[in-house]
Design an enzyme around this catalytic site. Structure first.
Site, PDB file in Angstrom:
ATOM      1  N   LYS A   6       0.847  -1.202   0.000  1.00 23.13           N
ATOM      2  CA  LYS A   6       0.000   0.000   0.000  1.00 23.13           C
ATOM      3  C   LYS A   6       0.881   1.251   0.000  1.00 23.13           C
ATOM      4  CE  LYS A   6      -3.873  -2.415   2.134  1.00 23.13           C
ATOM      5  NZ  LYS A   6      -4.616  -2.790   3.337  1.00 23.13           N
ATOM      6  N   GLN A  16      -4.595  -1.857   9.584  1.00 25.70           N
ATOM      7  CA  GLN A  16      -4.553  -3.173   8.936  1.00 25.70           C
ATOM      8  C   GLN A  16      -5.127  -4.242   9.862  1.00 25.70           C
ATOM      9  OE1 GLN A  16      -3.661  -3.644   5.735  1.00 25.70           O
ATOM     10  NE2 GLN A  16      -4.054  -5.822   5.855  1.00 25.70           N
ATOM     11  N   ASP A  75     -10.737   2.676   4.138  1.00 28.64           N
ATOM     12  CA  ASP A  75     -11.112   1.271   3.939  1.00 28.64           C
ATOM     13  C   ASP A  75     -12.618   1.090   3.788  1.00 28.64           C
ATOM     14  OD1 ASP A  75      -9.139  -0.692   3.740  1.00 28.64           O
ATOM     15  OD2 ASP A  75      -8.678  -0.601   5.879  1.00 28.64           O
TER      16      ASP A  75
HETATM   17  N1  GUN Z   1      -6.980  -7.200   6.001  1.00 29.42           N
HETATM   18  C1  GUN Z   1      -7.314  -7.884   4.896  1.00 29.42           C
HETATM   19  N2  GUN Z   1      -7.813  -7.069   3.963  1.00 29.42           N
HETATM   20  C2  GUN Z   1      -7.810  -5.825   4.488  1.00 29.42           C
HETATM   21  C3  GUN Z   1      -8.194  -4.536   3.994  1.00 29.42           C
HETATM   22  O1  GUN Z   1      -8.696  -4.365   2.873  1.00 29.42           O
HETATM   23  N3  GUN Z   1      -8.005  -3.511   4.858  1.00 29.42           N
HETATM   24  C4  GUN Z   1      -7.490  -3.667   6.099  1.00 29.42           C
HETATM   25  N4  GUN Z   1      -7.358  -2.593   6.871  1.00 29.42           N
HETATM   26  N5  GUN Z   1      -7.130  -4.835   6.589  1.00 29.42           N
HETATM   27  C5  GUN Z   1      -7.277  -5.905   5.774  1.00 29.42           C
END
Ligand code: GUN
Length: 289
Positions: free
Chosen positions: A53, A97, A120
């Site tokens: 990211k 995350q 998100d």
């Molecule tokens: N864990 C797995 N997929 C995601 C996501 O799209 N965002 C976040 N914050 N954690 C994740």
């Protein structure tokens, strides 16, 4: 012959579109989008996701900030950091995350995020907006899937769509989006307690596999001509790769693909679209400032 839905290629196109937008913002003397990510602990997959990211942000010209905490951090310290980011005018959007260590409530953490900075799209306000068709931030993976549906002109109206998995971040939101006006699919959600999964999936024109169980979707579950989206990305050890692991999907690709009209590969299907959707949400957040 089946066609590959090339998420990597579409994501690269969208990144160019975003980079062009950032260049315009810069030229107009406006603020550069800034995404922050909080990573708690050192779960291998989470490390990879978050570093990707950050890389994506650099690629399109965003600012990014990575905030790391040890896995034994108190919930209150994490909540305080979230409050700081909510009030930091330089940060347009941020993510925490997931998964988080067991002693921290994911719901509390998600609810602490300012919905306006919820890149998100996990906050109940954004989920609620999505459910009633108002604009807000969409969760990144469902957003990526619907973008692929649009760019590949996949017909969804009146089609039987079966979503396998009912997670808050993929299965449930994508099932809601595809049943809405505009997509108009007839959606069934199946999960670990569903009886006769094979019979149900067999009737699907569109299959969205989001369970995190390698090769769960076998050839006998898929009808001829189905469109298959494989959201699975399980990390397994591998001697074939430099890193020592590889990502495998929820679909037994080799056997299932020949029956499909369209299918997403793993890697290179949904993953890159999830990442680029986060950038799209951040760009929107930055433009609202
Ligand atoms: N864990 C797995 N997929 C995601 C996501 O799209 N965002 C976040 N914050 N954690 C994740």
């Amino acid at each position: 012959m089946y066609k590959i839905i090339d998420g990597k290629k579409v994501a690269a196109e969208i990144k160019l579109e975003i980079a062009a937008e950032v260049a315009k913002l810069k030229a107009a003397g406006k603020k550069i989008p800034h995404l922050a990510a909080i990573l708690v602990g050192n779960n291998g997959s989470s490390e990879t996701y978050v570093s990707n990211k950050v890389k994506d942000c650099e690629e399109v010209g965003f600012k990014s900030t990575l905030i790391r905490f040890n896995s034994d951090i108190a919930e209150s310290v994490l909540l305080k950091k979230i409050d700081e980011l909510n009030n930091d005018t330089d940060i347009d959007g941020f993510i925490v995350q997931l998964p988080l260590p067991k002693h921290i409530s994911e719901n509390k953490v998600i609810e602490a995020i300012d919905p306006k900075k919820d890149a998100d799209g996990f906050h109940p306000v954004n989920i609620g907006k999505m459910v009633i068709g108002l604009s807000g931030y969409l969760p990144a993976t469902p957003y990526g899937i619907i973008e692929l549906i649009k760019r590949y002109s996949i017909e969804t109206s009146g089609k039987n769509c079966v979503v396998i998995g009912r997670s808050n971040i993929v299965g449930r939101p994508v099932s809601i989006l595809l049943s809405q006006k505009g997509f108009d699919a007839t959606v069934t959600v199946v999960h670990s307690r569903t009886k006769n999964i094979t019979d149900i999936v067999n009737k699907a024109d569109i299959i969205i596999a989001a369970i995190g169980s390698p090769s769960f979707i076998t050839e006998k579950m898929v009808k001829e001509g189905a469109v298959v989206f494989d959201v699975g990305a399980t990390r397994i050890e591998s001697k074939e790769t430099k890193s020592g692991y590889k990502l495998v999907g929820d679909v037994d690709f080799e056997k299932v693909a020949p029956k499909c009209s369209y299918i997403t590969p793993v890697p290179g299907g949904i993953g890159p679209m999830t990442r680029v959707s986060l950038l799209r949400n951040t760009l929107v957040a930055a433009k609202k400032v």
